[in-house]
Design an enzyme around this catalytic site. Structure first.
Site, PDB file in Angstrom:
ATOM      1  N   CYS A 225      39.744  37.014  46.563  1.00 40.85           N
ATOM      2  CA  CYS A 225      40.510  36.099  47.758  1.00 40.85           C
ATOM      3  C   CYS A 225      41.329  37.059  48.722  1.00 40.85           C
ATOM      4  O   CYS A 225      41.391  38.157  48.366  1.00 40.85           O
ATOM      5  CB  CYS A 225      41.782  35.333  46.944  1.00 40.85           C
ATOM      6  SG  CYS A 225      43.069  34.692  48.077  1.00 40.85           S
ATOM      7  N   HIS A 227      43.873  37.626  49.976  1.00 40.50           N
ATOM      8  CA  HIS A 227      45.214  38.146  49.818  1.00 40.50           C
ATOM      9  C   HIS A 227      45.364  38.601  48.270  1.00 40.50           C
ATOM     10  O   HIS A 227      46.600  38.673  47.748  1.00 40.50           O
ATOM     11  CB  HIS A 227      46.178  36.859  49.934  1.00 40.50           C
ATOM     12  CG  HIS A 227      46.186  36.637  51.382  1.00 40.50           C
ATOM     13  ND1 HIS A 227      45.767  35.517  51.835  1.00 40.50           N
ATOM     14  CD2 HIS A 227      46.700  37.035  52.316  1.00 40.50           C
ATOM     15  CE1 HIS A 227      45.899  35.392  53.139  1.00 40.50           C
ATOM     16  NE2 HIS A 227      46.591  36.364  53.511  1.00 40.50           N
ATOM     17  N   ASN A 386      47.214  31.243  58.717  1.00 44.58           N
ATOM     18  CA  ASN A 386      48.779  30.741  58.390  1.00 44.58           C
ATOM     19  C   ASN A 386      48.938  30.689  56.963  1.00 44.58           C
ATOM     20  O   ASN A 386      49.224  29.673  56.602  1.00 44.58           O
ATOM     21  CB  ASN A 386      49.248  29.732  59.216  1.00 44.58           C
ATOM     22  CG  ASN A 386      49.234  29.865  60.795  1.00 44.58           C
ATOM     23  OD1 ASN A 386      50.411  30.166  61.550  1.00 44.58           O
ATOM     24  ND2 ASN A 386      48.019  29.955  61.189  1.00 44.58           N
ATOM     25  N   SER A 387      48.690  31.517  56.120  1.00 42.99           N
ATOM     26  CA  SER A 387      48.577  31.604  54.762  1.00 42.99           C
ATOM     27  C   SER A 387      49.697  30.907  53.823  1.00 42.99           C
ATOM     28  O   SER A 387      50.741  31.639  54.063  1.00 42.99           O
ATOM     29  CB  SER A 387      47.703  32.789  54.149  1.00 42.99           C
ATOM     30  OG  SER A 387      47.602  32.673  52.876  1.00 42.99           O
ATOM     31  N   PRO A 388      49.462  30.221  53.074  1.00 45.51           N
ATOM     32  CA  PRO A 388      50.496  29.946  51.854  1.00 45.51           C
ATOM     33  C   PRO A 388      50.716  31.283  51.145  1.00 45.51           C
ATOM     34  O   PRO A 388      51.626  31.013  50.051  1.00 45.51           O
ATOM     35  CB  PRO A 388      50.076  28.985  51.260  1.00 45.51           C
ATOM     36  CG  PRO A 388      49.019  28.030  52.167  1.00 45.51           C
ATOM     37  CD  PRO A 388      48.571  29.177  52.906  1.00 45.51           C
ATOM     38  N   SER A 389      49.719  32.216  51.131  1.00 45.49           N
ATOM     39  CA  SER A 389      50.115  33.147  50.335  1.00 45.49           C
ATOM     40  C   SER A 389      51.061  34.242  50.744  1.00 45.49           C
ATOM     41  O   SER A 389      51.653  35.010  50.227  1.00 45.49           O
ATOM     42  CB  SER A 389      48.761  34.079  50.255  1.00 45.49           C
ATOM     43  OG  SER A 389      47.646  33.512  49.673  1.00 45.49           O
ATOM     44  N   THR A 458      45.245  27.212  55.035  1.00 49.66           N
ATOM     45  CA  THR A 458      44.126  27.280  54.091  1.00 49.66           C
ATOM     46  C   THR A 458      44.381  26.212  53.085  1.00 49.66           C
ATOM     47  O   THR A 458      43.449  25.342  52.759  1.00 49.66           O
ATOM     48  CB  THR A 458      43.842  28.787  53.831  1.00 49.66           C
ATOM     49  OG1 THR A 458      44.981  29.304  53.276  1.00 49.66           O
ATOM     50  CG2 THR A 458      43.129  29.592  54.515  1.00 49.66           C
TER      51      THR A 458
END
Length: 540
Positions: A225, A227, A386-389, A458
């Site tokens: 991944c 991230h 705009n990642s939730p990570s 994502t």
């Protein structure tokens, strides 16, 4: 898809074939008109061609005005995609600028036969193709359901003796109907194998409807991944060959406007699997090798049996090799490698858009890299994750705190550093409100300053499903029981005009009734009669 014909054009053509308005078998030409208008695409490859043109037009519009950036949410089922686009259409009155993102992470985590897997290309590659097809089946069915409602309205109007003007108004809405079908940006990971494997998978994804493929520069069999740690990149010429494989897939299938997104993970990748062979100074291999972490070979530090040496700047040097055989890059070189990756992908790989995977949401950081890229490729455009990570609340609050301290607006002691900033007590503070304002403006700013054509999230439907299921379960299995469902789900569906509250209608029950009438007339056994409980949800 050929040029869309109007209701009147189709009816005239059919009337020329069947002058009495019926086929020999007694089928009404009006029913044939309805079925054709409800299904304008001959295949999902037809969808890919049409959506590629839409995406190209949107890219051109963004070049003229950066305020016209596009957006998507990652969806792990056709139903999620359908409900997202319906919501956009209800909000804006149009689907313009809204896409669907197909996340490889969610395919791995939620849509494969082996359970919940990490984003490491461990799932079966056909799962990606299946999801693309499922999404377009759902979006096309949303069209069929909505158009069926309009045709039923037209039939009712005629049955009640409505004026020609009233009927023409309904026909005008049928002709002007905007489809729920929108572009999909589909994640092909690192290609799931060599160049030929990438090409074969790309073809199947395109045939399923994908007009845009996103591919990353990680090693396919060591993919992580974006991230996570432990990312391993491939030499640039290897990645360019994968980009060419995707382009050939588009060209072979006649999707001339197909869009390729080249993603670089180099900012957070510290390893490479192999050292490419340089043929001359300044080629892709030499520009890649120069960032390797090396140490000088001297009498005090000689080569040992089985070790490697490379010639750099007039001397032999030993590249630092990990116990697993991978080679390390020098620390602090990620930014420079990203810039070189992007320029090579755009100029030599025929990529249309670039994707820079970052570890924090920082407009200044992205903008500075794009400024360097645009010195070589002036019209470079990005897709941004705009990642939730990212811990968005913490990151934006830390950015505001640091800026205000540097400007002398606050003292360091006024707000805590680190995770303490997450406390709910700061939600209504001046700093918390400023951070939220920046969140609201983030996509506008990054599109204006950093060339971001497309903003996506994502994994939102993964987290949304977890949150909403937790919320309902907490109340339903607690003291609220049925009130939990009614208050948190059904009332909200009704009051927000979410069509899924009429779940039978949403999945095509009325479509079935209409078709039964087409072939059986008064003999049709319909589900939508007076005793159908969905009538309790009829619009007031």
């Amino acid at each position: 898809m050929a040029h869309k014909k109007t209701y009147s054009q189709l009816r005239s053509e059919l009337l020329a074939r069947y002058p009495v308005g019926l086929t020999k078998g007694g089928v009404s030409i009006d029913d044939i008109v309805q079925l054709r208008l409800q299904s304008p695409y001959e295949s999902h490859l037809d969808v890919a061609r049409a959506m590629a043109s839409v995406m190209r037009a949107d890219m051109a519009a963004y070049d003229r005005d950066t305020g016209k950036f596009t957006q998507s949410l990652g969806c792990w089922s056709g139903f999620h995609a359908q409900q997202m686009i319906k919501a956009v259409k209800r909000l804006r009155g149009t689907t313009k600028g809204a896409y669907v993102y197909l996340s490889g992470w969610m395919v791995a985590g939620l849509r494969n036969r082996w359970g919940h897997l990490p984003d490491q290309s461990m799932h079966e590659k056909t799962s990606v193709v299946d999801l693309i097809e499922e999404i377009y089946v759902s979006l096309r069915q949303a069209d069929e359901v909505a158009l069926n409602d309009l045709f039923n309205e037209l039939k009712d109007a005629r049955a009640k003796g409505a004026t020609n003007k009233a009927c023409e108004e309904i026909i005008s809405r049928i002709d002007g109907f905007e489809s729920h079908v929108v572009p999909i940006i589909a994640d092909i990971d690192a290609g799931f194998g060599n160049e030929h494997a990438t090409y074969l998978l790309a073809k199947e994804m395109i045939k399923a409807g994908a007009c845009c493929l996103q591919i990353e520069n990680q090693v396919s069999d060591a993919k992580q991944c974006g991230h996570q740690d432990g990312k391993v990149t491939v030499p640039r010429e290897d990645f360019i060959e994968k980009l060419r494989a995707c382009r050939l897939a588009f060209e072979e299938l006649g999707v001339d406007d197909g869009v390729i997104v080249a993603r670089t993970d180099s900012l957070g990748a510290s390893l490479t699997q192999k050292i490419p062979v340089s043929q001359q100074a300044g080629d892709f291999a030499s520009s890649y090798i120069k960032w390797l972490k090396t140490e000088p070979i001297t009498d005090a530090n000689p080569l040992s049996e089985g070790e490697l040496a490379i010639w750099q700047s007039g001397n032999f040097a030993r590249p630092i090799r990990m116990p697993n055989g991978l080679f390390s890059f020098r620390e602090g070189t990620g930014r420079a490698r990203v810039i070189e990756d992007c320029i090579a992908s755009l100029k030599d790989g025929d990529a249309d858009l670039i994707w820079i995977e970052t570890d924090t949401p920082n407009v200044d950081e992205i903008a500075s890299m794009v400024a360097e890229i645009r010195k070589q490729v002036p019209d470079a455009k990005l897709v941004y994750n705009n990642s939730p990570s990212f811990n968005w609340t913490l990151n934006l609050r830390k950015q505001v705190r640091a800026q205000w301290i540097s400007e002398g607006k606050i003292a360091e002691a006024d707000y805590p550093d680190g995770t303490a900033l997450m406390s709910a007590q700061y939600d209504t503070s001046e700093l918390g409100r400023e951070a939220d304002d920046r969140l609201r403006q983030f996509q506008v700013d990054i599109s204006a300053r950093a060339g971001v054509f497309h903003n996506l999230i994502t994994l939102p439907t993964f987290h949304l499903t977890a949150k909403s299921t937790d919320e309902l379960s907490h109340g339903y299995f607690g003291e609220d029981r049925m009130l939990a469902y009614v208050a948190t789900v059904q009332r909200e569906e009704i009051r927000r005009s979410i069509s899924a509250v009429r779940h039978q209608h949403e999945v095509g029950s009325d479509l079935g009734d209409t078709f039964k009438e087409m072939v059986s007339g008064d003999r049709a056994l319909k589900a939508g009669g007076a005793h159908n409980t969905m009538n309790q949800f009829a619009a007031e």
